[in-house]
Design a protein around this motif. Structure first.
Motif: not given
Length: 845
Positions: A527, A534, A546, A549-550, A553, A558, A560-562, A564
């Motif tokens: 987290d 970010n 990016y 970040k994926a 996630l 997470q 689904k959030k990954a 984006e």
């Protein structure tokens, strides 16, 4: 021309301290329409920061394609104690790209390049930056060299008229006159210098372009640095330390100067053909933020060298896909690319690579060992006074008045240079001498801590790190180093606190939040890692951030959030195989079969850009399962199988020499070269006592596990690839592998003796050397097994080293037959020297 991507002309614009973030902001506001249109239509990328990131080092790296150890221009001034003297091109050991172009018989023109004084005679006009800074001095010393006297007179007329025109324009760049105000007069002079330079360069460019007699035209806008440093504090924020009257007077100066530069750029660009390659390059950036400006004001000599932003390149070229975002570029890539686009060969001793698309790279096959002449030497004759030097440094904002330490600057930057060359012990020696005089310099202590960490001396690392943090608590790099050491000591809570404090002090400095994120990920605090990445993305939209970040996630479940951030990656870099694969994997786990198949198909389309073979095989396996079990499309599975067969050996034959280290691979390379083949080598590793006839290696091949793209450059040459790397060879080629096989005890004895001759620690311990016997034997077994199991695209001939020594002519015949029968067998056999068979009678006990 035979190469469709080359041109007979190339135009280069060099900007000093132009920040890409600032330019993009001005473009968005409509203040720079010409550069904005150029950016939109062509390729843009940031340049990694050269270390140390000094004006001298960065520009000379760009203009030579060589790192600082090849030109030795580390700083603006020379390391002389008695007199402060500006540096010049007399220190460099390599040629500028316009000199190389001129030597090749083409017409090159250069105006105002940093450190081109004294200007060298070239096939064209070569005007040093001293021509603009000190016209009278330049004329007296014969600094500016010209093709003829008429040209000299012409350019002096241009410069004189530009000064007059600039004077008439001045009132448009500030709001009011403030008579008898010394600061106002100084700032007004900077504007006049900048405008004079832009106008003069424009006139010179028009003169050359209209003549049509040019192949390379280079223009350098050095006074932009003065504008950026001087007027940024007035432009981006209200600064209570500034005079309110001056703030009102100059608050629009910076953007008006950028707009004027943009207008000139557009006028010059309109004069040349749209197919002409164009480079727009800035050597470094400048952070236009309040905290940064305060750091520069309070601690110039330190912070400027620690926190320079990346430069950038905007490039128009048929060799690169339009509107492509470029990543992983360095200043050393610019000069070689410019030279290659003029259809000249690439020098193997360049430190840079060509900025090319994969498909267009195939057309650039010309190369030479070097463009450097052993007799290359420049005589320096700088006559500028110390007072003028101080004024110049002050104009560039490197010093404030006379408040600088001459004895501190040069050894500090020289130490940074030694680090960049991997000579940590030399750097430590220099830093320790500085500490004797500068005991309270936190940066020197911090750098020493980094050096001792590289040597695994944790006691001294902690000693200097603690001293640095005691002197200045908020340096984020040192706080992260502290956290790293605490993490190594398994003090996770204290490490967390150090990383948190580092994050609070990073501000807008690029790359440091990413490092912080990586440390949190190492601690499995995903987290916090996500928070840091970010923050990094706010500073830079790089696809690597990016992608990271994926990954975080996904660790946090997470899924689904990954999706984006992965979509952001492929929007920036559509051929990013890993991002497409990760997206497909996420959709697969979410049981969205069609979306998974679509993403994985995009990964498959771009397999040629993949460096990870596991992703390639996993993508195929996942697609086969999706089509056969979930989407019920067996025809897709058959189509994949058919297409896979078509790719096998589709790019032709490649000749490879392989084997264990010390098994005779270098001898075999020389045999093939003598027989008529050309070796794929960078000539970096010279012959020595261990290989008296040379190694025939290419450094990039050693990283084959991470980057197989280098194979595109091999062509018809023979390449040496060590046995454990064979499994990384893609199916795209048909490989003819001559595998050198030597008795394992001979290999181990030879390896042990080689280490001893090199002075390596293992050379003193034979048991340690031969302890790797099983590892070597397994490598040999796996390599041969891999070749045998991939007969569809691999042919292997195992050649015993002892057989070649015993009967070189018959073995040469066998090897020649295996490779097609076109080699000179007699010349091949002549290479074999039985006296070099030094380990034949020794056995491992």
């Amino acid at each position: 021309m035979s190469n469709p991507y080359t041109s007979d002309k190339v135009l280069f614009f060099g900007l000093s301290n132009a920040d890409l973030t600032t330019i993009e902001a001005f473009v968005k506001k409509g203040l720079m329409p010409n550069i904005g249109s150029f950016m939109k239509a062509n390729s843009v990328g940031q340049l990694t920061v050269v270390d140390p990131p000094t004006y001298a080092n960065t520009w000379t790296t760009i203009n030579t394609g060589m790192f600082l150890h090849a030109h030795n221009l580390v700083h603006l001034t020379k390391p002389e104690e008695k007199q402060l003297t500006l540096n010049d091109s007399g220190n460099r050991k390599s040629k500028f790209y316009w000199e190389i172009i001129s030597d090749q018989g083409l017409k090159a023109h250069q105006f105002n390049a940093p450190f081109s004084y004294p200007a060298q005679k070239i096939n064209g006009n070569n005007v040093s930056d001293y021509f603009f800074q000190e016209l009278e001095v330049a004329d007296k010393e014969g600094v500016a060299r010209f093709a003829d006297e008429d040209s000299k007179d012409k350019f002096q007329q241009f410069f004189n008229s530009s000064k007059s025109e600039a004077k008439e324009l001045l009132q448009d760049f500030y709001t009011e006159e403030i008579p008898n105000h010394l600061v106002f007069k100084s700032l007004k002079k900077k504007i006049h210098t900048f405008l004079s330079e832009v106008i003069a360069l424009e006139k010179m460019a028009f003169h050359v372009i209209e003549s049509g007699d040019w192949n390379s035209l280079s223009l350098y806008y050095n006074s932009l640095a003065q504008i950026v440093f001087a007027f940024t504090p007035y432009s981006f924020h209200k600064n209570s330390s500034l005079s309110k009257q001056l703030h009102i007077c100059f608050k629009d100066t910076l953007h008006r100067c950028y707009t004027y530069l943009d207008m000139s750029f557009g006028k010059i660009l309109a004069q040349i053909d749209e197919s002409t390659p164009v480079f727009l390059v800035s050597q470094t950036g400048y952070l236009p933020f309040h905290s940064w400006i305060n750091k520069i004001k309070t601690d110039k000599a330190n912070n400027y060298y620690e926190y320079s932003l990346p430069g950038f390149v905007m490039l128009r070229s048929k060799a690169i896909e339009d509107r492509k975002r470029l990543y992983g570029l360095g200043g050393q890539d610019i000069g070689p690319t410019l030279i290659a686009l003029l259809d000249l060969p690439y020098a193997q001793n360049f430190n840079g690579s060509l900025i090319l698309e994969e498909e267009s790279a195939k057309a650039f096959t010309k190369s030479v060992a070097s463009f450097q002449d052993e007799a290359f030497e420049i005589q320096s004759n700088t006559l500028i006074t110390e007072e003028q030097v101080i004024e110049r440094l002050n104009d560039l904002n490197y010093i404030d008045g006379k408040s600088f330490s001459r004895t501190y600057w040069h050894p500090y930057l020289e130490a940074r240079k030694q680090i960049s060359m991997g000579l940590v012990d030399n750097a430590i020696s220099l830093f320790e001498k500085i500490i004797e005089e500068e005991k309270t310099n936190n940066w020197v202590h911090g750098r020493l801590a980094g050096c001792f960490l590289a040597k695994q001396d944790l006691e001294k690392t902690k000693l200097h790190l603690d001293r640095s943090l005691e002197l200045k608590q908020n340096v984020p790099e040192f706080l992260m180093l502290k956290g790293r050491l605490l993490l190594g000591d398994r003090k996770q809570r204290s490490a967390h606190k150090a990383f948190q404090e580092a994050s609070e002090n990073i501000g807008k400095i690029s790359g440091l939040h990413y490092q912080c994120a990586q440390f949190y990920a190492q601690m499995q605090i995903y987290d916090k890692a996500l928070e840091e990445i970010n923050l990094e993305i706010k500073n830079s939209k790089h696809p690597a951030f990016y992608l990271t970040k994926a990954q975080y996630l996904m660790e946090l479940k997470q899924l689904k959030k990954a999706i984006e951030p992965l979509e952001e990656v492929v929007a920036l870099q559509n051929k990013h195989v890993t991002a497409w694969y990760m997206m497909g994997d996420i959709y697969y786990k979410m049981q969205e079969w069609q979306k998974a198949a679509d993403a994985l198909e995009n990964a498959k389309i771009n397999f040629k850009y993949a460096n990870n073979k596991n992703i390639v095989s996993k993508t195929r396996q996942m697609l086969i399962e999706i089509y056969s079990r979930h989407l019920k499309q067996p025809e897709k599975v058959q189509e994949m199988a058919d297409n896979y067969k078509k790719t096998i050996a589709s790019k032709g034959v490649m000749t490879v020499v392989s084997g264990l280290p010390r098994s005779g691979t270098s001898m075999m390379m020389q045999m093939l070269v003598n027989g008529g083949m050309e070796a794929f080598t960078d000539d970096k590793r010279a012959a020595d006592e261990n290989n008296k006839k040379g190694y025939y290696e290419h450094d990039a091949i050693k990283a084959l596990g991470q980057n197989v793209q280098i194979l595109q450059q091999v062509g018809d040459k023979v390449v040496k690839i060590i046995s454990h790397l064979l499994e990384h060879l893609p199916v795209l080629y048909q490989y003819k592998i001559v595998f050198m096989d030597r008795e394992i005890d001979e290999v181990m004895n030879s390896q042990h003796k080689m280490l001893g001759r090199l002075g390596k620690e293992r050379g003193e311990d034979k048991e340690n050397s031969i302890s790797l016997t099983n590892t070597f034997e397994e490598s040999r077994r796996k390599a041969i097994s891999w070749a045998v199991s991939n007969k569809s695209y691999v042919d292997i001939l195992v050649v015993k080293y002892s057989d070649i020594i015993a009967d070189p002519i018959n073995k040469a015949k066998e090897i020649n037959a295996f490779l097609g029968g076109q080699l000179n067998e007699i010349e091949m056999a002549k290479v074999v020297d039985p006296t070099l068979y030094r380990e034949k009678s020794e056995k491992v006990n």
